[in-house]
Design a protein around this motif. Structure first.
Motif, PDB file in Angstrom:
ATOM      1  N   ARG A  91       0.091  -3.515   3.972  1.00 58.08           N
ATOM      2  CA  ARG A  91      -0.481  -2.524   3.048  1.00 58.08           C
ATOM      3  C   ARG A  91      -0.747  -1.198   3.758  1.00 58.08           C
ATOM      4  N   ILE A  92      -1.309  -1.274   4.957  1.00 57.18           N
ATOM      5  CA  ILE A  92      -1.592  -0.043   5.700  1.00 57.18           C
ATOM      6  C   ILE A  92      -0.296   0.619   6.153  1.00 57.18           C
ATOM      7  N   ALA A  93       0.677  -0.172   6.580  1.00 58.96           N
ATOM      8  CA  ALA A  93       1.957   0.394   7.016  1.00 58.96           C
ATOM      9  C   ALA A  93       2.639   1.164   5.886  1.00 58.96           C
ATOM     10  N   LYS A  94       2.585   0.608   4.679  1.00 64.78           N
ATOM     11  CA  LYS A  94       3.198   1.305   3.541  1.00 64.78           C
ATOM     12  C   LYS A  94       2.445   2.593   3.220  1.00 64.78           C
ATOM     13  N   ALA A  95       1.124   2.571   3.391  1.00 65.00           N
ATOM     14  CA  ALA A  95       0.342   3.789   3.186  1.00 65.00           C
ATOM     15  C   ALA A  95       0.692   4.835   4.240  1.00 65.00           C
ATOM     16  N   LEU A  96       0.885   4.399   5.477  1.00 63.61           N
ATOM     17  CA  LEU A  96       1.275   5.316   6.550  1.00 63.61           C
ATOM     18  C   LEU A  96       2.657   5.914   6.288  1.00 63.61           C
ATOM     19  N   GLU A  97       3.521   5.123   5.700  1.00 58.56           N
ATOM     20  CA  GLU A  97       4.853   5.634   5.377  1.00 58.56           C
ATOM     21  C   GLU A  97       4.774   6.675   4.259  1.00 58.56           C
ATOM     22  N   ARG A  98       3.906   6.441   3.266  1.00 54.86           N
ATOM     23  CA  ARG A  98       3.708   7.461   2.231  1.00 54.86           C
ATOM     24  C   ARG A  98       3.120   8.736   2.838  1.00 54.86           C
ATOM     25  N   LEU A  99       2.355   8.563   3.895  1.00 54.29           N
ATOM     26  CA  LEU A  99       1.779   9.695   4.617  1.00 54.29           C
ATOM     27  C   LEU A  99       2.846  10.439   5.429  1.00 54.29           C
ATOM     28  N   ARG A 100       4.008   9.799   5.590  1.00 49.40           N
ATOM     29  CA  ARG A 100       5.148  10.321   6.358  1.00 49.40           C
ATOM     30  C   ARG A 100       4.857  10.374   7.857  1.00 49.40           C
ATOM     31  N   VAL A 101       4.163   9.343   8.327  1.00 51.59           N
ATOM     32  CA  VAL A 101       3.971   9.193   9.766  1.00 51.59           C
ATOM     33  C   VAL A 101       5.335   8.942  10.410  1.00 51.59           C
ATOM     34  N   LEU A 109      -8.221   3.317   2.329  1.00 52.62           N
ATOM     35  CA  LEU A 109      -7.612   1.993   2.453  1.00 52.62           C
ATOM     36  C   LEU A 109      -7.971   1.356   3.799  1.00 52.62           C
ATOM     37  N   VAL A 110      -7.829   2.131   4.880  1.00 50.33           N
ATOM     38  CA  VAL A 110      -8.140   1.606   6.210  1.00 50.33           C
ATOM     39  C   VAL A 110      -9.617   1.228   6.309  1.00 50.33           C
ATOM     40  N   SER A 111     -10.481   2.067   5.761  1.00 49.78           N
ATOM     41  CA  SER A 111     -11.911   1.782   5.778  1.00 49.78           C
ATOM     42  C   SER A 111     -12.226   0.497   5.021  1.00 49.78           C
TER      43      SER A 111
END
Length: 514
Positions: free
Chosen positions: A30-40, A272-274
């Motif tokens: 879940r966090i990885a997908k959020a990071l990808e949306r963030l364009r990390v 999400l991370v929090s």
């Protein structure tokens, strides 16, 4: 054309080393997908050689992520590198990050190796990593206390061996910005083949200088910053991604580079991370704190009303704060629910999972008038936990708290399929509840932290409880959410207990024997 500043996120690896912040496979995805949306640019997903669970998590993230590069950490050991290569084999873009200590104190006392042996080991590690990927990063651990001549020697050698990124860590957070930036500049000038690799920094926040040291390095030519969401990390944490990114974006007059980050995803990713880790964001935290764009002073309010730029150097909307969002309620339908969850990056692989989540949403909507995205994140976290943790489950809870009387609690738990009941007194109903649970389970764990946060506003808001337990040197974090804070407390305690009962310990990459 401006240089690209590469953002390397290590929330899933170094951030997870915060005591109690351990994440399971689904939470990492879940966090990885959020990071990808963030364009990390690069997601360091874990340390594959640490355990079977870490290996599976890195492999799962590699399968789930399509655009960002996925990185695995490995000590300068053949077994570690091979394990990382196997975990990353399915990734569309992969990186192996290998490291070895280079400071005299580490080489002598921890590694018990000579400088020549350390250089030989580092070169061999990079060469082996190149068998699996062309993207290899090397870190001289404890670089801040290493001799500069030796740093130049080992970095030149690993670049010649095929390292494409050289990461200079401030492992113990001891550096000061002017000196750290100057060191990065000298290394780039002194190393003959420095132009063949990207220089990176990884700064810890022990003196509160992680972001400042990182930005000083960028000004001296570093073009990758290793950071975490909310500054999560062991001890005092790491450089906060949101602060680094917004400093560079806001001060384009000073920085000769820029990131490719989608800044509007910063706040959702932070929340999400929090929620997953149980580490709340302090209200006055830069960028993502609840008060980051709040104005109470009359002078400030007057200025902002006349012209936002008088007291705001960034727009709240640019980092993801927005009042214009769909609020769900008990009359919302399945399609609106599915759409909102998709906007939050949550997809349901099976119709059964959607139906269960929708039923939970309806139950919550009967308790509180408006459902916000924070409520939805908590709802999904709870659903994932309950689908995995079947050993201990709360069946019923009855509490009594009368003025002048000792508070009491009665709990009914299902433990490995068998119902058990216990009663206990306490200084309050929460204390009584946790004592009743402990009397049944007899974990022998010590309660290190009990924290309550309101997920949203209003008296009908869900309370999110974080419980941190320690037993035998292992520390676990438990989360629970409910409109009834006593029930939330029981859920959080059981969440933590289940992790103690069913999870194997994990190696810490910086203390594991080399």
């Amino acid at each position: 054309m401006q240089d690209k500043l590469i953002i390397f996120d290590t929330t899933l690896r170094d951030g997870e080393q915060s005591p109690g912040a351990s994440m399971n496979r689904e939470e990492k995805i879940r966090i990885a997908k959020a990071l990808e949306r963030l364009r990390v640019d690069v997601i360091e997903a874990g340390f594959p050689a640490a355990s079977g669970g870490d290996f599976d998590a890195v492999k799962a993230v590699s399968q789930a992520v399509g655009e960002s590069a996925v990185c695995g950490l490995a000590r300068a050991l053949d077994t570690d590198i091979d394990r990382a290569g196997e975990a990353l084999a399915v990734a569309r873009r992969s990186r192996i990050h290998t490291f070895i200590a280079t400071s005299p104190i580490h080489m002598e006392h921890k590694l018990r190796m000579t400088p020549d042996q350390v250089v030989e080991r580092a070169v061999a590690a990079v060469q082996r990593a190149r068998r699996y990927t062309d993207d290899v990063e090397f870190s001289p651990e404890d670089a801040g206390r290493s001799e500069e001549d030796f740093l130049c020697r080992i970095i030149e050698a690993v670049i010649a061996a095929g390292a494409t990124t050289i990461n200079i860590p401030d492992t113990v957070g001891y550096s000061l910005p002017p000196a750290f930036g100057a060191m990065i500049g000298r290394l780039r000038e002194r190393i003959p083949n420095a132009d063949k690799a990207v220089f990176s920094v990884h700064c810890h926040n022990d003196l509160g200088l992680a972001v400042a040291n990182s930005l000083a390095a960028v000004m001296s030519g570093a073009r990758q910053v290793e950071c975490t969401i909310n500054g999560l990390g062991e001890r005092a944490g790491n450089a906060a991604l949101e602060e680094v990114v917004m400093a560079v974006k806001t001060r384009q007059d000073a920085f000769p580079c820029d990131t490719g980050i989608n800044t509007q995803e910063i706040v959702p990713c932070s929340k999400l991370v929090s929620s997953i880790t149980g580490f709340p964001v302090q209200p006055n935290k830069a960028i993502v704190g609840a008060n980051a764009f709040a104005h109470e002073s009359g002078i400030h309010q007057d200025g902002v009303l006349k012209s936002r730029e008088t007291y705001e150097i960034m727009r709240a909307e640019d980092v993801g704060w927005s009042a214009n969002r769909m609020v769900l309620g008990k009359h919302s339908g399945r399609n609106a629910f599915r759409t909102r969850m998709r906007e939050l990056g949550i997809e349901f692989e099976a119709e059964e999972a959607l139906n269960e989540a929708f039923a939970r949403f309806k139950d919550l909507a009967d308790k509180k008038h408006e459902i916000f995205e924070e409520d939805l994140q908590a709802l999904i976290s709870e659903q994932i936990y309950e689908s995995e943790a079947e050993r201990v489950k709360l069946i019923a809870l009855h509490v009594c708290s009368d003025t002048g009387e000792t508070p009491r609690a009665q709990v009914v738990l299902k433990v490995d399929g068998e119902e058990k009941t216990s009663e206990s007194e306490g200084s309050g109903v929460v204390d009584a509840t946790l004592k009743a649970i402990e009397s049944l389970l007899a974990t022998g764990a010590s309660l290190l932290l009990y924290s309550v946060n309101s997920i949203t506003t209003g008296t009908d808001a869900q309370g999110e409880v974080t419980v941190r337990l320690e037993r035998g040197g292992r520390i676990v974090n438990g989360l629970g959410a409910d409109t009834d804070i006593v029930i939330a407390s029981a859920k959080a305690y059981l969440n933590a207990v289940d992790k103690l009962l069913s999870s194997a310990g994990r190696k810490h990459p910086q203390v594991a024997d080399v």
